[in-house]
Design a protein around this motif. Structure first.
Motif, mmCIF file in Angstrom:
data_model
loop_
_atom_site.group_PDB
_atom_site.id
_atom_site.type_symbol
_atom_site.label_atom_id
_atom_site.label_comp_id
_atom_site.label_asym_id
_atom_site.label_seq_id
_atom_site.Cartn_x
_atom_site.Cartn_y
_atom_site.Cartn_z
ATOM 1 N N GLU A 82 4.694 -15.272 1.009
ATOM 2 C CA GLU A 82 4.327 -15.634 -0.411
ATOM 3 C C GLU A 82 5.455 -14.648 -1.140
ATOM 4 O O GLU A 82 5.305 -14.984 -2.278
ATOM 5 C CB GLU A 82 2.631 -14.793 -0.227
ATOM 6 C CG GLU A 82 1.869 -15.710 0.710
ATOM 7 C CD GLU A 82 1.894 -16.763 -0.165
ATOM 8 O OE1 GLU A 82 1.976 -17.764 -1.063
ATOM 9 O OE2 GLU A 82 1.022 -17.893 0.903
ATOM 10 N N GLY A 83 6.612 -14.554 -0.890
ATOM 11 C CA GLY A 83 7.066 -13.909 -1.779
ATOM 12 C C GLY A 83 7.822 -12.456 -2.180
ATOM 13 O O GLY A 83 9.096 -11.903 -2.516
ATOM 14 N N ALA A 84 6.934 -11.567 -0.762
ATOM 15 C CA ALA A 84 7.565 -10.618 -0.463
ATOM 16 C C ALA A 84 9.185 -9.588 -0.440
ATOM 17 O O ALA A 84 9.454 -10.883 1.179
ATOM 18 C CB ALA A 84 7.244 -9.202 0.269
ATOM 19 N N ASP A 85 10.132 -9.362 -0.478
ATOM 20 C CA ASP A 85 11.505 -8.607 -0.293
ATOM 21 C C ASP A 85 11.009 -7.803 1.184
ATOM 22 O O ASP A 85 12.894 -7.614 2.077
ATOM 23 C CB ASP A 85 12.128 -8.110 -1.767
ATOM 24 C CG ASP A 85 12.372 -9.153 -2.363
ATOM 25 O OD1 ASP A 85 13.241 -10.384 -1.955
ATOM 26 O OD2 ASP A 85 11.917 -9.350 -3.592
ATOM 27 N N ASP A 86 10.287 -7.048 0.753
ATOM 28 C CA ASP A 86 10.376 -6.197 2.245
ATOM 29 C C ASP A 86 9.104 -6.276 2.381
ATOM 30 O O ASP A 86 8.397 -5.832 1.632
ATOM 31 C CB ASP A 86 11.314 -4.929 1.729
ATOM 32 C CG ASP A 86 12.085 -4.594 2.795
ATOM 33 O OD1 ASP A 86 11.736 -4.368 3.603
ATOM 34 O OD2 ASP A 86 12.341 -3.207 2.901
ATOM 35 N N TYR A 87 8.371 -4.456 3.344
ATOM 36 C CA TYR A 87 7.431 -4.772 3.773
ATOM 37 C C TYR A 87 7.405 -3.100 4.333
ATOM 38 O O TYR A 87 7.941 -2.871 4.925
ATOM 39 C CB TYR A 87 6.708 -6.112 4.750
ATOM 40 C CG TYR A 87 5.162 -5.478 5.667
ATOM 41 C CD1 TYR A 87 4.609 -5.120 6.741
ATOM 42 C CD2 TYR A 87 4.637 -6.682 4.528
ATOM 43 C CE1 TYR A 87 3.693 -4.770 6.654
ATOM 44 C CE2 TYR A 87 3.152 -6.756 5.171
ATOM 45 C CZ TYR A 87 3.154 -6.201 5.770
ATOM 46 O OH TYR A 87 1.236 -6.135 6.736
ATOM 47 N N ILE A 88 6.286 -2.267 3.718
ATOM 48 C CA ILE A 88 6.018 -1.091 4.672
ATOM 49 C C ILE A 88 5.093 -0.849 4.471
ATOM 50 O O ILE A 88 4.550 -0.893 3.959
ATOM 51 C CB ILE A 88 7.020 0.376 3.629
ATOM 52 C CG1 ILE A 88 8.409 -0.421 2.580
ATOM 53 C CG2 ILE A 88 7.300 1.506 3.615
ATOM 54 C CD1 ILE A 88 9.260 0.677 2.215
ATOM 55 N N LYS A 89 4.513 -0.413 5.940
ATOM 56 C CA LYS A 89 3.425 -0.191 6.408
ATOM 57 C C LYS A 89 3.163 1.202 6.022
ATOM 58 O O LYS A 89 3.979 2.167 6.194
ATOM 59 C CB LYS A 89 3.416 -0.173 7.618
ATOM 60 C CG LYS A 89 3.191 -1.775 8.669
ATOM 61 C CD LYS A 89 3.793 -1.766 9.927
ATOM 62 C CE LYS A 89 4.147 -3.258 10.807
ATOM 63 N NZ LYS A 89 4.038 -3.320 11.657
ATOM 64 N N LYS A 90 2.022 1.803 5.186
ATOM 65 C CA LYS A 90 1.563 2.984 5.050
ATOM 66 C C LYS A 90 0.553 3.729 6.504
ATOM 67 O O LYS A 90 0.384 2.509 7.484
ATOM 68 C CB LYS A 90 0.180 3.286 4.195
ATOM 69 C CG LYS A 90 0.677 2.684 3.577
ATOM 70 C CD LYS A 90 -0.402 2.823 1.679
ATOM 71 C CE LYS A 90 -1.367 1.833 2.148
ATOM 72 N NZ LYS A 90 -2.313 1.713 1.366
ATOM 73 N N PRO A 91 0.684 4.858 7.038
ATOM 74 C CA PRO A 91 1.236 5.689 5.584
ATOM 75 C C PRO A 91 2.565 6.060 5.930
ATOM 76 O O PRO A 91 3.596 5.481 7.453
ATOM 77 C CB PRO A 91 0.847 6.929 5.851
ATOM 78 C CG PRO A 91 0.736 6.863 7.759
ATOM 79 C CD PRO A 91 0.399 5.525 8.102
ATOM 80 N N PHE A 92 3.556 6.209 5.213
ATOM 81 C CA PHE A 92 4.810 6.631 5.176
ATOM 82 C C PHE A 92 5.626 7.480 4.285
ATOM 83 O O PHE A 92 4.678 8.129 3.346
ATOM 84 C CB PHE A 92 5.432 5.023 4.635
ATOM 85 C CG PHE A 92 5.078 4.681 2.994
ATOM 86 C CD1 PHE A 92 6.285 5.127 2.101
ATOM 87 C CD2 PHE A 92 4.091 4.164 2.784
ATOM 88 C CE1 PHE A 92 6.231 5.025 0.958
ATOM 89 C CE2 PHE A 92 3.910 4.090 1.145
ATOM 90 C CZ PHE A 92 4.875 4.146 0.832
ATOM 91 N N GLU A 93 6.894 7.566 4.719
ATOM 92 C CA GLU A 93 7.532 9.034 3.727
ATOM 93 C C GLU A 93 7.835 8.199 1.834
ATOM 94 O O GLU A 93 8.767 7.478 2.327
ATOM 95 C CB GLU A 93 8.520 9.403 4.415
ATOM 96 C CG GLU A 93 8.198 10.487 5.465
ATOM 97 C CD GLU A 93 7.214 12.059 5.123
ATOM 98 O OE1 GLU A 93 7.902 12.140 4.045
ATOM 99 O OE2 GLU A 93 6.524 12.443 5.581
#
Length: 208
Positions: A82-93
């Motif tokens: 759908e257009g996201a350039d990157d994806y970060i899963k929570k929890p994260f630093e």
């Protein structure tokens, strides 16, 4: 999380705007120029996925990083499609987020596009190993085109970014600067879209 992310980004030297839901985010994008959206997946009124969809439909030249607690690969695929350039899963630093942003925009010190390198630390531009002398506007124009490599940027967007929102001069100034920039870096790097704007690509990746 909103406050923590804002604090880390501002400490790293970024200017940050805040929206508490997707609808407010769209309003911000209409009123301000942003390089990056950091969006949660689950938000009031409009999900992060719907925000991505709307931003891409409007052809706003902005990068998008999606934050989510969803762990399924299928969810990640949906966000990226759908257009996201990157994806970060929570929890994260938060430091991980900063590193992803630096990599996304090549903020370490240098932007590169095949034989072109633009170095922020030394304020130099090299093409095929030869240093170029650019005016301030040529530098800003090349920087913005390189940060959005592969994205067609409208004439208005380029003028607003390089000359400012209040610029009311001749639009042909942009064409003159594009011509001068082409003469310096090589005509093959910048594609003209008549009546729309310009796009910078690596020569062998241009879409005819």
């Amino acid at each position: 999380m909103l406050k923590i992310i804002r604090l880390y980004l501002e400490k790293a030297g970024h200017e940050v705007g805040i929206a508490t839901d997707g609808e407010q985010a769209l309003e911000e994008l209409y009123n301000q120029n942003y390089d990056l959206i950091i969006s949660d997946w689950m938000m009031p009124h409009m999900s992060g996925v719907e925000l991505c969809r709307r931003v891409r439909a409007l052809e706003i030249p902005v990068k998008i990083i999606m934050l989510t607690a969803k762990s399924q690969v299928s969810d990640e695929i949906i966000g990226l499609k759908e257009g996201a350039d990157d994806y970060i899963k929570k929890p994260f630093e938060p430091q991980l987020l900063l590193l992803r942003i630096e990599k996304m925009f090549n903020l370490e010190n240098e932007l590169k596009c095949k034989d072109i390198s633009l170095n922020f630390k030394t304020s130099t531009v090299f093409v095929r190993g030869k240093e170029l002398k650019l005016t301030n506007k040529e530098w800003l124009l090349l920087e913005y085109l390189m940060k959005n490599k592969g994205t067609t940027l409208s004439r208005n967007k380029l003028i607003e970014t390089v000359w400012g929102l209040e610029y009311d001069g001749d639009e042909r100034t942009l064409d003159t600067h594009i011509k001068r920039l082409r003469d310096k870096i090589g005509k093959e790097y910048i594609t003209t879209f008549v009546g729309i704007g310009y796009r910078l690509d690596e020569p062998n990746e241009q879409i005819k």
